[in-house]
Structures are given as structure tokens and as C-alpha cells.
Design a protein around this motif. Structure first.
Motif, PDB file in Angstrom:
ATOM      1  N   ILE A   7      44.279  38.610  32.923  1.00  0.00           N
ATOM      2  CA  ILE A   7      44.743  39.515  32.932  1.00  0.00           C
ATOM      3  C   ILE A   7      44.205  40.845  33.072  1.00  0.00           C
ATOM      4  O   ILE A   7      43.877  41.130  31.976  1.00  0.00           O
ATOM      5  CB  ILE A   7      46.601  39.492  32.168  1.00  0.00           C
ATOM      6  CG1 ILE A   7      47.207  37.948  32.625  1.00  0.00           C
ATOM      7  CG2 ILE A   7      47.654  40.480  32.777  1.00  0.00           C
ATOM      8  CD1 ILE A   7      47.954  37.747  31.662  1.00  0.00           C
ATOM      9  N   PHE A   8      43.723  41.092  34.003  1.00  0.00           N
ATOM     10  CA  PHE A   8      43.598  42.472  34.410  1.00  0.00           C
ATOM     11  C   PHE A   8      44.303  43.405  35.242  1.00  0.00           C
ATOM     12  O   PHE A   8      43.859  43.147  36.593  1.00  0.00           O
ATOM     13  CB  PHE A   8      41.742  42.336  35.007  1.00  0.00           C
ATOM     14  CG  PHE A   8      41.046  42.115  33.341  1.00  0.00           C
ATOM     15  CD1 PHE A   8      40.076  42.865  32.211  1.00  0.00           C
ATOM     16  CD2 PHE A   8      40.604  40.249  32.860  1.00  0.00           C
ATOM     17  CE1 PHE A   8      40.579  41.869  31.314  1.00  0.00           C
ATOM     18  CE2 PHE A   8      40.155  40.017  32.177  1.00  0.00           C
ATOM     19  CZ  PHE A   8      39.600  41.145  30.837  1.00  0.00           C
TER      20      PHE A   8
ATOM     21  N   LYS B 142      32.786  37.315  32.095  1.00  0.00           N
ATOM     22  CA  LYS B 142      32.445  37.351  33.539  1.00  0.00           C
ATOM     23  C   LYS B 142      34.053  37.671  33.052  1.00  0.00           C
ATOM     24  O   LYS B 142      34.105  38.734  34.733  1.00  0.00           O
ATOM     25  CB  LYS B 142      32.362  36.220  34.127  1.00  0.00           C
ATOM     26  CG  LYS B 142      30.632  35.734  34.499  1.00  0.00           C
ATOM     27  CD  LYS B 142      30.092  34.642  35.557  1.00  0.00           C
ATOM     28  CE  LYS B 142      29.155  34.240  35.268  1.00  0.00           C
ATOM     29  NZ  LYS B 142      28.618  33.182  36.178  1.00  0.00           N
ATOM     30  N   ALA B 143      35.067  37.198  33.468  1.00  0.00           N
ATOM     31  CA  ALA B 143      36.449  37.250  33.510  1.00  0.00           C
ATOM     32  C   ALA B 143      36.808  38.846  32.656  1.00  0.00           C
ATOM     33  O   ALA B 143      37.443  39.801  33.516  1.00  0.00           O
ATOM     34  CB  ALA B 143      36.711  36.538  32.647  1.00  0.00           C
TER      35      ALA B 143
ATOM     36  N   ASN C  71      27.540  44.800  34.570  1.00  0.00           N
ATOM     37  CA  ASN C  71      26.466  45.288  33.179  1.00  0.00           C
ATOM     38  C   ASN C  71      27.206  45.418  31.805  1.00  0.00           C
ATOM     39  O   ASN C  71      25.820  45.989  31.315  1.00  0.00           O
ATOM     40  CB  ASN C  71      25.428  46.747  34.119  1.00  0.00           C
ATOM     41  CG  ASN C  71      24.893  46.833  34.735  1.00  0.00           C
ATOM     42  OD1 ASN C  71      24.294  45.262  35.152  1.00  0.00           O
ATOM     43  ND2 ASN C  71      24.559  47.435  35.795  1.00  0.00           N
ATOM     44  N   TRP C  72      28.488  45.231  31.808  1.00  0.00           N
ATOM     45  CA  TRP C  72      29.226  45.329  30.505  1.00  0.00           C
ATOM     46  C   TRP C  72      28.306  44.258  29.540  1.00  0.00           C
ATOM     47  O   TRP C  72      28.276  42.818  29.694  1.00  0.00           O
ATOM     48  CB  TRP C  72      30.292  45.089  30.566  1.00  0.00           C
ATOM     49  CG  TRP C  72      30.750  45.464  28.616  1.00  0.00           C
ATOM     50  CD1 TRP C  72      31.538  46.270  28.180  1.00  0.00           C
ATOM     51  CD2 TRP C  72      31.509  44.302  28.734  1.00  0.00           C
ATOM     52  NE1 TRP C  72      31.985  46.184  27.554  1.00  0.00           N
ATOM     53  CE2 TRP C  72      32.537  44.931  27.068  1.00  0.00           C
ATOM     54  CE3 TRP C  72      32.199  42.929  28.606  1.00  0.00           C
ATOM     55  CZ2 TRP C  72      33.225  44.590  26.491  1.00  0.00           C
ATOM     56  CZ3 TRP C  72      32.921  42.294  27.743  1.00  0.00           C
ATOM     57  CH2 TRP C  72      33.015  43.063  26.755  1.00  0.00           C
TER      58      TRP C  72
END
Length: 57
Positions: free
Chosen positions: A45-46, A2-3, A8-9
Motif C-alpha cells: 500500500i503506497f 522493489k515494493a 536507487n533506494w
């Protein structure tokens, strides 16, 4: 999973995240010869995704 925040990955056995997605407290640097993630490490961190990394663009 989820992070990562991708719709859909599903990671495959070849999927990877670089260390830049983990805060410093999630990285174990107690050994000079081996730097690794802590067992409970969660990527947090995204920065905004660049256009070339988005599907469909």
C-alpha cells in the motif's frame, strides 16, 4: 525492496516502514500483547507520495 518503488533506494539498518503499508492479511494479530508482520509480509500500500517525500523537490 522493489515494493517500495523508490529509485536507487537501499534500506539501512535504521530504515522502517509503518504498518499502513501492509494489507491486513500480512499482519499477525493472534496475540493481544504482540502484533507483528507475518514472515512473508510484503508492503503493498503506497498512495501517491506527497511532494515533501520526493528527493529533489
Amino acid at each position: 525492496i522493489k515494493a517500495v518503488r523508490r529509485v536507487n533506494w537501499k534500506p539501512s539498518s535504521c530504515s522502517k516502514l509503518c504498518n499502513e503499508h501492509f494489507s491486513e492479511d500480512m499482519i499477525d494479530r493472534t496475540s493481544l500483547s504482540c502484533v507483528r508482520l507475518r514472515p512473508n509480509a510484503i508492503p503493498s500500500i503506497f498512495p501517491a507520495f506527497p511532494p515533501h517525500s520526493k528527493k529533489g523537490t
